[in-house]
Write an enzyme that holds these catalytic residues in place. Structure first.
Site, PDB file in Angstrom:
ATOM      1  CB  SER A  20      -0.902   0.008   1.235  1.00  0.00           C
ATOM      2  OG  SER A  20      -1.520   1.274   1.328  1.00  0.00           O
ATOM      3  CG  HIS A  43      -3.993  -1.379  -1.555  1.00  0.00           C
ATOM      4  ND1 HIS A  43      -5.101  -2.102  -1.936  1.00  0.00           N
ATOM      5  CD2 HIS A  43      -4.384  -0.633  -0.491  1.00  0.00           C
ATOM      6  CE1 HIS A  43      -6.116  -1.818  -1.129  1.00  0.00           C
ATOM      7  NE2 HIS A  43      -5.710  -0.913  -0.244  1.00  0.00           N
ATOM      8  CG  ASP A  45      -5.177   2.497   0.955  1.00  0.00           C
ATOM      9  OD1 ASP A  45      -6.162   1.741   0.811  1.00  0.00           O
ATOM     10  OD2 ASP A  45      -4.090   2.127   1.443  1.00  0.00           O
ATOM     11  CG  MET A  47      -8.208   7.226   2.711  1.00  0.00           C
ATOM     12  SD  MET A  47      -7.459   7.127   4.351  1.00  0.00           S
ATOM     13  CE  MET A  47      -6.562   5.580   4.199  1.00  0.00           C
ATOM     14  CG  HIS A  76      -9.343   0.319  -0.357  1.00  0.00           C
ATOM     15  ND1 HIS A  76      -8.747   0.088   0.870  1.00  0.00           N
ATOM     16  CD2 HIS A  76     -10.683   0.298  -0.124  1.00  0.00           C
ATOM     17  CE1 HIS A  76      -9.675  -0.068   1.790  1.00  0.00           C
ATOM     18  NE2 HIS A  76     -10.860   0.069   1.222  1.00  0.00           N
ATOM     19  CG  MET A  78     -11.290   3.390   2.292  1.00  0.00           C
ATOM     20  SD  MET A  78      -9.735   3.255   3.186  1.00  0.00           S
ATOM     21  CE  MET A  78      -8.590   3.397   1.823  1.00  0.00           C
ATOM     22  CG  MET A 147     -11.866  -2.642   5.112  1.00  0.00           C
ATOM     23  SD  MET A 147     -10.318  -2.137   4.336  1.00  0.00           S
ATOM     24  CE  MET A 147      -9.413  -1.425   5.696  1.00  0.00           C
ATOM     25  CG  ASP A 185      -6.440  -2.861   3.079  1.00  0.00           C
ATOM     26  OD1 ASP A 185      -5.346  -2.652   3.642  1.00  0.00           O
ATOM     27  OD2 ASP A 185      -7.051  -1.990   2.425  1.00  0.00           O
TER      28      ASP A 185
HETATM   29  C1  DX5 Z   1      -6.305   1.480   5.684  1.00  0.00           C
HETATM   30  C2  DX5 Z   1      -5.893   1.180   4.284  1.00  0.00           C
HETATM   31  C3  DX5 Z   1      -4.839   0.158   4.163  1.00  0.00           C
HETATM   32  C4  DX5 Z   1      -3.510   0.541   4.812  1.00  0.00           C
HETATM   33  C5  DX5 Z   1      -2.918  -0.719   5.379  1.00  0.00           C
HETATM   34  O1  DX5 Z   1      -7.502   2.158   5.688  1.00  0.00           O
HETATM   35  O2  DX5 Z   1      -6.995   0.708   3.532  1.00  0.00           O
HETATM   36  O3  DX5 Z   1      -4.629  -0.217   2.821  1.00  0.00           O
HETATM   37  O4  DX5 Z   1      -2.608   1.096   3.910  1.00  0.00           O
HETATM   38  O5  DX5 Z   1      -1.762  -0.362   6.085  1.00  0.00           O
HETATM   39  P1  DX5 Z   1      -1.071  -1.403   7.068  1.00  0.00           P
HETATM   40  O6  DX5 Z   1      -0.652  -2.567   6.230  1.00  0.00           O
HETATM   41  O7  DX5 Z   1       0.069  -0.629   7.615  1.00  0.00           O
HETATM   42  O8  DX5 Z   1      -2.085  -1.780   8.094  1.00  0.00           O
HETATM   43 ZN    ZN Z   2      -6.600  -0.139   1.524  1.00  0.00          ZN
END
Ligand code: DX5
Ligand code: ZN
Length: 233
Positions: A20, A43, A45, A47, A76, A78, A147, A185
């Site tokens: 990620s 990956h 993310d 947000m 991903h 969010m 998750m 994840d």
């Molecule tokens: C959290 C993200 C994850 C995050 C995971 O909301 O969706 O993808 O990057 O990070 P680690 O592996 O450090 O938990």
């Molecule tokens: Zn993620």
């Protein structure tokens, strides 16, 4: 155009590791993407500070990362109102685009739009969201992201209470009721990946465990080997 769709024959026998970028240095994203060139998926993310209490990056940054790295992007989202924003990531060439079930009024329509735009379609569920409410829409999806932490931040502790959902998803795939990747994840590292693999996950997102390592490429190889061994055992 042929609409992409996951067929059982396409599911690779070895586990997929998806570092990620959330744990990477945001000032050097191209280099950080290149440090994980041997990853299976990268990956990304997204947000929006509404669906989760954090803000990261969006489509223009995804396009820049895609231009800098050949690793297939696993986006991903969010975010709220994913029906409006998700197809743009598919049109920009993401391999997989995942939206949150909790944010989707009509998950089926989003899946259809993602596939029509050339991506695999993913549905994510937060730790407290049961699969039961989504069993009827999951046949439209190629990825189910379970998750294993509350979404929003990297570096959190793995929530083992989510594992029954991983087992249930694996069972639905193995019995032919669903054809999709089972992705986990959050909090995936050398101490937790074996539990997730034994429960039946295929795709493992790892942020801090990869980017926090001195050698991210070695961390990826080690995680992949651990997951492969735990899956067989
Ligand atoms: C959290 C993200 C994850 C995050 C995971 O909301 O969706 O993808 O990057 O990070 P680690 O592996 O450090 O938990
Ligand atoms: Zn993620």
């Amino acid at each position: 155009m042929i609409t992409p769709r996951l067929h059982s024959a396409d599911v690779p026998s070895s586990p997929l590791i998806a570092p990620s970028l959330l744990s990477a240095d945001f000032a050097r994203l191209a280099e950080e993407a290149q440090r994980v060139a041997d990853a299976d998926w990268l990956h990304f993310d997204v947000m929006d500070a509404h669906f989760v209490p954090n803000l990261t990056f969006g489509l223009p940054v995804m396009q820049a990362v895609r231009a800098a790295s050949p690793v297939p992007l696993d986006c991903h989202l969010m975010i709220e109102d994913p029906a409006r924003w998700a197809p743009g990531y598919a049109e920009a060439g993401a391999r997989n685009v995942t939206v949150h079930a909790e944010a989707c009024a009509d998950p089926r329509a989003v899946a259809r739009d993602l596939r029509a735009a050339g991506a695999l379609a993913g549905l994510a569920v937060k730790p407290g969201t049961p699969l039961e409410g989504y069993l009827d829409v999951l046949p439209e999806f190629d990825t189910l992201l379970i998750m294993t932490v509350e979404p929003g931040f990297g570096g959190q502790e793995f929530i083992a209470e989510t594992l029954p959902k991983v087992r249930r998803a694996r069972e639905l795939v193995d019995t032919g009721h669903l054809t999709l990747f089972v992705e986990v994840d959050g909090g995936i590292n050398a101490d937790t990946i074996e539990q997730a693999a034994a429960a039946g996950a295929d795709v493992f997102v790892a942020g801090s465990a990869v980017y926090g390592a001195d050698d991210p490429a070695r961390a990826i190889a080690a995680l992949r080997a651990q997951a492969a061994a735990a899956r067989q055992g």
